[in-house]
Structures are given as structure tokens and as C-alpha cells.
Design a protein around this motif. Sequence first.
Motif, mmCIF file in Angstrom:
data_model
loop_
_atom_site.group_PDB
_atom_site.id
_atom_site.type_symbol
_atom_site.label_atom_id
_atom_site.label_comp_id
_atom_site.label_asym_id
_atom_site.label_seq_id
_atom_site.Cartn_x
_atom_site.Cartn_y
_atom_site.Cartn_z
ATOM 1 N N CYS A 162 -32.445 -28.922 12.442
ATOM 2 C CA CYS A 162 -32.585 -28.312 13.782
ATOM 3 C C CYS A 162 -31.542 -27.221 14.030
ATOM 4 O O CYS A 162 -31.503 -26.653 15.133
ATOM 5 N N ARG A 198 -41.048 -26.893 18.308
ATOM 6 C CA ARG A 198 -40.004 -27.791 18.776
ATOM 7 C C ARG A 198 -38.967 -26.991 19.559
ATOM 8 O O ARG A 198 -38.891 -25.763 19.444
ATOM 9 N N LEU A 241 -34.705 -27.281 21.295
ATOM 10 C CA LEU A 241 -33.449 -28.014 21.450
ATOM 11 C C LEU A 241 -32.617 -27.321 22.518
ATOM 12 O O LEU A 241 -32.564 -26.087 22.566
ATOM 13 N N LEU A 281 -33.811 -32.903 22.552
ATOM 14 C CA LEU A 281 -34.751 -32.359 21.559
ATOM 15 C C LEU A 281 -36.172 -32.591 22.009
ATOM 16 O O LEU A 281 -36.537 -33.723 22.359
#
Length: 237
Positions: free
Chosen positions: A11, A159, A161, A185
Motif C-alpha cells: 500500500c 483501493r 488509504l 484502508l
Amino acid sequence: MLKLYSELAACWPLFSAPAEYKEEADCFQPLLFEACKTPPRTLLELGSGGGNNASHLKAHFQMTLVDLSPGMLAVSRALNPECEHFEGDMRTVRLGRVFDAVFIHDAIMYMTSAPDLRSAMETAFVHCRPGGVALFVPDHVRETFTPGTDHGGHDDGHRGLRYLEWTYDPDPNDTTYVVDFAYLLRETDGRTRVEHDRHIEGLFGREEWLQLLREVGFQPRGIVDAWGRDIFVGVFS
Ligand SMILES: C[S@@+](CC[C@H](N)C(=O)[O-])C[C@H]1O[C@@H](n2cnc3c(N)ncnc32)[C@H](O)[C@@H]1O
């Protein structure tokens, strides 16, 4: 190992994008050129992480990248396939060759004791050619340390974060401070989870930095950079 550099290493680009390192890389490059007797061509970065610095500096140098974390090296290899990568600890790694310049940026603060900091400096020195230079960029020195908070993060279309970073020094009499991170997340299916990560980082005074650099063999000088940080240049003359 810290979550950010182990289970969350993949990530890293969501935590910190290569573009965030451009302004700094654009300042480090001329500093390295000015401090070297002849224009530097090869650059060793210790604690090179996800390779964000390298993504900019590789336009000016042939780069060799060393990091402790296999996950961070994997991210960097994808971003910088033309750079050499090695897994190693900046305190002990020995590549058996020298470079025109050595650079340690936002990884040097993981040296939390004077012996560890000295070992990382020694690694820089043994990999530096005579006439070469090493650049150390700690986040803080003792004299200017201030507690604070920061936040950031990115999305990649699938995704996301976001993080909160909280820096403070619970004991001003030791050589460490604390950076607590809360990561939120968002996964591809839209679910979110929260992780906490405590980073213990090193804090040393300016004179301690200069003395340790002298001890390992560098001719050091301190500079205040464009962000008001104390950074250190060591010349191997
Ligand atoms: C903030 S990240 C560096 C990010 C990097 N500047 C970039 O451009 O992506 C800090 C890195 O220091 C590395 N690190 C921490 N302790 C280390 C050690 N003893 N030796 C080598 N790398 C270390 C971590 O694995 C992590 O990848």
C-alpha cells in the motif's frame, strides 16, 4: 517490522506517491553535485523504501537501492526496474564496492541509538569513494524538534488509504521520539479497516551528528534546507 513496511508495504504508493518526493529530490540532486569534487554518476541510497526518491534521482544518477523490507523493495522494483536493488540493513550491509555518492533520507530516523546511527554512517563511508559525498536527511534534530500532526493518502481507483500521523516526544532525555500512525484502508469491495502503527524514531543534536560523522571519517557540515530542516553533508576528502 513496522506494519507500513511489512504487511502494508504493497500500500506504500497509496500512503506516499512518487510526485510527493519531486521537490525534495530536485534539491538533493544539486547538493550532491556541488559537494563532489567531480560530477557524481553512481548513487547508493540506503533505506530506499518504495523508490519514490529514486524515481526522480535516476534521471541524474545510476542508482543502487538498499532496503530492509522485501515488500518495499518489491514496490520499488516495479517503479524503478532499471535500478539495482538489494535487501540489507543500513547498519551492516556491505556491497563490496564504492559509489560517487551515498544518500539516506527518511530512513535514517529509524536509527534510534548513537551506536546504530554511527553504524549507518560507517556503512555510508565504506561505500563512498575518495572525493565522494554522503547526504543524510533526518526529519528532526533535537534542537528544532516540534510535536505535530499531519495527514495524507491516495486512491488508485480501486483501493484507498488515508492516514493521521501524530509526532511527539514522551521523554526529552532519551534519543527517541514517537510517531503514531492511524491508517484507514478502503478495500476494493468498499469495506474499510483501521490499523495502528507506532514508529520509534531517533533524535540527536546537531553536534552529535557532526561528531559521529567525523568519527567515521567524513568531513561534515550541517545545512538548513528549503524546508527548514537540518541536514548533513559528509565529504570523503
Ligand atoms: C519512509 S520509508 C523510505 C521511503 C523512500 N524515501 C522512498 O523514496 O520511497 C523508510 C524505509 O526505511 C527502511 N528501513 C528502516 N530501517 C532500515 C534499516 N536498518 N536498513 C535499511 N532500511 C531500513 C524501511 O524498510 C522503509 O522502507
